[in-house]
Design an enzyme around this catalytic site. Structure first.
Site, short mmCIF file in Angstrom:
data_model
loop_
_atom_site.label_atom_id
_atom_site.label_comp_id
_atom_site.label_asym_id
_atom_site.label_seq_id
_atom_site.Cartn_x
_atom_site.Cartn_y
_atom_site.Cartn_z
N VAL A 106 0.86 -1.18 0.00
CA VAL A 106 0.00 0.00 0.00
C VAL A 106 0.89 1.23 0.00
CG1 VAL A 106 -1.85 1.25 1.17
CG2 VAL A 106 -1.78 -1.25 1.28
N CYS A 107 0.72 2.08 -0.99
CA CYS A 107 1.46 3.34 -1.10
C CYS A 107 2.97 3.06 -1.09
CB CYS A 107 1.03 4.28 0.03
SG CYS A 107 1.56 6.00 -0.15
N SER A 108 3.71 3.70 -0.17
CA SER A 108 5.17 3.58 -0.19
C SER A 108 5.67 2.22 0.25
CB SER A 108 5.80 4.67 0.70
OG SER A 108 5.34 4.57 2.03
N THR A 126 2.63 3.13 -7.12
CA THR A 126 2.68 3.67 -5.77
C THR A 126 2.01 5.02 -5.82
OG1 THR A 126 4.12 4.15 -3.86
CG2 THR A 126 4.94 4.79 -6.04
#
Length: 324
Positions: A106-108, A126
């Site tokens: 998730v994301c970074s 991302t």
């Protein structure tokens, strides 16, 4: 299979992204007849971890818990773009994929998968703010910055924050079918599937460059977006031959007149959809697309969503005036 899920935590984890994974996979909804997942939060760096919000999280589970998981999820955290990761963590992620299980970021959290070499040769994403750095740091990865999530078999990556919900529901849908995914989404009060991608959330005004020879023409184009424009007309406005104008425009803006004009028109359409109650045909006329069908076509090509869906997202149902 999606019967056993482990969330891998690193120091300074982001609570929201962790919460998304706990909500989708860790909540017991058996009272509604929904599948129950064997769920655990795993610490990669000691029994007590800091969050970026200033509180701590403790868990009894260590890295050995990952060995039985069908899915290992890695939420975002602070400084993931710069930091290094314990080799035992990266080894555990590699083993997860090697034994046929899957990993989700998730994301970074994508940077952790990248450090383990799991993005090499794969499509991934991302948060749009970090996509360029992800591509620079892991040149073998095929970064797609405009999408909400990417499913590349064993490796699933999602964009910023709420896109983790989209990716997690996608995995539930794959494992248990759309009825279960829809029920989970309904319980969470979120859409089971969102239209479009990250492009609709990115604030991307065109950069103001030092345009020594086409600056006045750019200003004229901005003031007359509702008009038909050809390179020949723009060249005449700039007092150049079409060939010279096209070359100078590319040199000074980094793009072609057509692409520059299209982007400006889409930006204006976004602004009008967010701030006005004008009909789609009126917006199409003001932005130079001519009619609602042409506006919809170019809007979908540029942002991956329809004008009406965009208006719903940024203004709510009260902002809908007619179909597009």
């Amino acid at each position: 299979m999606l019967k056993n899920v482990a969330v891998l935590l690193l120091d300074e984890v982001h609570p929201f992204e962790l919460g998304v994974l706990c909500e989708v996979f860790g909540l017991d909804r058996s009272d509604e007849g929904l599948p129950v997942t064997d769920f655990a939060v795993v610490s990669a760096e000691g029994p007590v971890l800091r969050t970026h919000a200033g509180f701590t999280i403790s868990t009894p589970h260590g890295l050995d818990r990952l060995e039985e998981a069908d899915l290992v999820a890695v939420p975002a955290g602070s400084h993931f773009m710069e930091r290094t990761y314990p080799e035992e963590v990266l080894d555990a992620l590699r083993r997860t994929v090697e034994r046929g299980a899957r990993v989700l970021s998730v994301c970074s959290g994508a940077y952790v998968l990248g450090a383990a070499g799991l993005l090499d040769g794969r499509r991934c994403t991302t948060h749009w703010r970090h996509a360029e750095e992800l591509a620079r740091r892991f040149p073998e990865a095929r970064v797609e910055p405009d999408v909400l999530y990417v499913d590349d078999g064993a490796v699933i990556t999602s964009a910023g924050t709420a896109a983790g919900i989209d990716a997690a529901l996608h995995l539930v849908r794959q494992a248990h079918g759309p009825a279960v995914a829809n029920a989970v989404a309904r319980r969470m009060v979120v859409p089971p599937h969102r239209d479009g991608g990250q492009a609709q959330y990115i604030k991307r005004p065109l950069p103001r460059t030092r345009c020594d020879t086409v600056g006045d023409t750019l200003a004229w184009m901005e003031r007359h977006l509702d008009r038909e424009m050809s390179v020949e007309q723009l060249a005449a406005q700039a007092h150049m031959s079409p060939r010279t104008f096209a070359r100078r425009f590319q040199q000074e803006t980094g793009t072609t007149p057509y692409r520059w004009l299209l982007r400006q028109r889409v930006l204006l359409a976004q602004h009008l959809l967010e701030t006005s109650e004008e009909t789609m045909d009126t917006i199409a006329g003001r932005t130079g697309f001519g009619n609602a069908a042409a506006l919809r076509h170019q809007f979908v090509r540029s942002l991956g969503t329809t004008p009406n869906a965009y208006r719903r997202t940024f203004r709510g149902p009260a902002g809908i005036t007619e179909a597009a």
